[in-house]
Design a protein around this motif. Sequence first.
Motif, PDB file in Angstrom:
ATOM      1  N   SER A  29       0.828  -1.207   0.000  1.00  0.00           N
ATOM      2  CA  SER A  29       0.000   0.000   0.000  1.00  0.00           C
ATOM      3  C   SER A  29       0.861   1.255   0.000  1.00  0.00           C
ATOM      4  N   ASN A  94     -15.117   0.560   2.415  1.00  0.00           N
ATOM      5  CA  ASN A  94     -13.865   1.145   1.929  1.00  0.00           C
ATOM      6  C   ASN A  94     -13.477   2.388   2.712  1.00  0.00           C
ATOM      7  N   VAL A  95     -14.460   3.148   3.158  1.00  0.00           N
ATOM      8  CA  VAL A  95     -14.164   4.341   3.965  1.00  0.00           C
ATOM      9  C   VAL A  95     -13.394   3.944   5.224  1.00  0.00           C
ATOM     10  N   PRO A  98      -8.710   2.467   4.484  1.00  0.00           N
ATOM     11  CA  PRO A  98      -7.932   3.234   3.505  1.00  0.00           C
ATOM     12  C   PRO A  98      -6.702   2.509   2.978  1.00  0.00           C
ATOM     13  N   ASP A  99      -6.053   1.661   3.781  1.00  0.00           N
ATOM     14  CA  ASP A  99      -4.880   0.930   3.281  1.00  0.00           C
ATOM     15  C   ASP A  99      -5.271  -0.036   2.170  1.00  0.00           C
ATOM     16  N   VAL A 101      -7.894   0.294   0.204  1.00  0.00           N
ATOM     17  CA  VAL A 101      -8.273   1.112  -0.954  1.00  0.00           C
ATOM     18  C   VAL A 101      -7.018   1.582  -1.680  1.00  0.00           C
ATOM     19  N   ARG A 102      -6.008   2.019  -0.926  1.00  0.00           N
ATOM     20  CA  ARG A 102      -4.755   2.485  -1.523  1.00  0.00           C
ATOM     21  C   ARG A 102      -4.056   1.346  -2.270  1.00  0.00           C
ATOM     22  N   GLN A 162     -12.787   6.384  -5.312  1.00  0.00           N
ATOM     23  CA  GLN A 162     -11.806   5.929  -4.328  1.00  0.00           C
ATOM     24  C   GLN A 162     -10.507   6.710  -4.449  1.00  0.00           C
ATOM     25  N   TRP A 165     -11.054  10.151  -3.112  1.00  0.00           N
ATOM     26  CA  TRP A 165     -11.153  10.086  -1.662  1.00  0.00           C
ATOM     27  C   TRP A 165      -9.782   9.890  -1.012  1.00  0.00           C
ATOM     28  N   LEU A 166      -8.920   9.093  -1.638  1.00  0.00           N
ATOM     29  CA  LEU A 166      -7.567   8.930  -1.101  1.00  0.00           C
ATOM     30  C   LEU A 166      -6.818  10.252  -1.083  1.00  0.00           C
ATOM     31  N   ARG A 169     -10.111  13.417   1.766  1.00  0.00           N
ATOM     32  CA  ARG A 169     -11.084  12.651   2.557  1.00  0.00           C
ATOM     33  C   ARG A 169     -12.430  13.365   2.704  1.00  0.00           C
TER      34      ARG A 169
END
Length: 188
Positions: A29, A94-95, A98-99, A101-102, A162, A165-166, A169
């Motif tokens: 990540s 997913n919110v 974050p790791d 999602v990244r 996503q 959002w990364l 936020r």
Amino acid sequence: MTASRTRGPYVKGVERREQILRTALEVFSEGGYHRSSLKEIARRVGVTEPTLFHYFGSKEALLAAVLAARDERTGEVVDAGDVLDGLLAATRRNVGTPDLVRLYATTSAEATEPGHAAHDWFRDRYASVRQEIAERLADRVPADADPEWVARILIAVMDGLQIQWLLDRDVDMVGDMERLAAALLPDA
């Protein structure tokens, strides 16, 4: 041999494998697949590189296991009875991860290279998720809409949100997905 002695090494092996997966998730990540090293993963776990090979065989196999674990932890988008509810549930999850999602965003971008270790995995995953969503939406989309197109757009928007959002936020992934679902499928 008692049951506890029989299970001991097995339990330790399972725990070590999970520890490696968690650590690999962090490392992948942070740096993506190509900039991440097995040496760094082994250092953080407190094992040698040969130990990683014992559990996973190769860096590619470790990445595949991390991606599979990601899917297990977050659940498939289409697991819910209603596909839109499933997409929204995945967005809400997913919110909180974050790791993951990244990792997904970084690795999916890297995997656009045909020689990348996860290229086939992502290609096949997108195809199966797209097909599943399209099938489940087939009788819900307006008559003039193509279910495969709607599925492709939903996936593209979800992935794009996503990334946004990364970076910020304040982006409301869940709210944006709810509004898009309402616009694409007004009777849903």
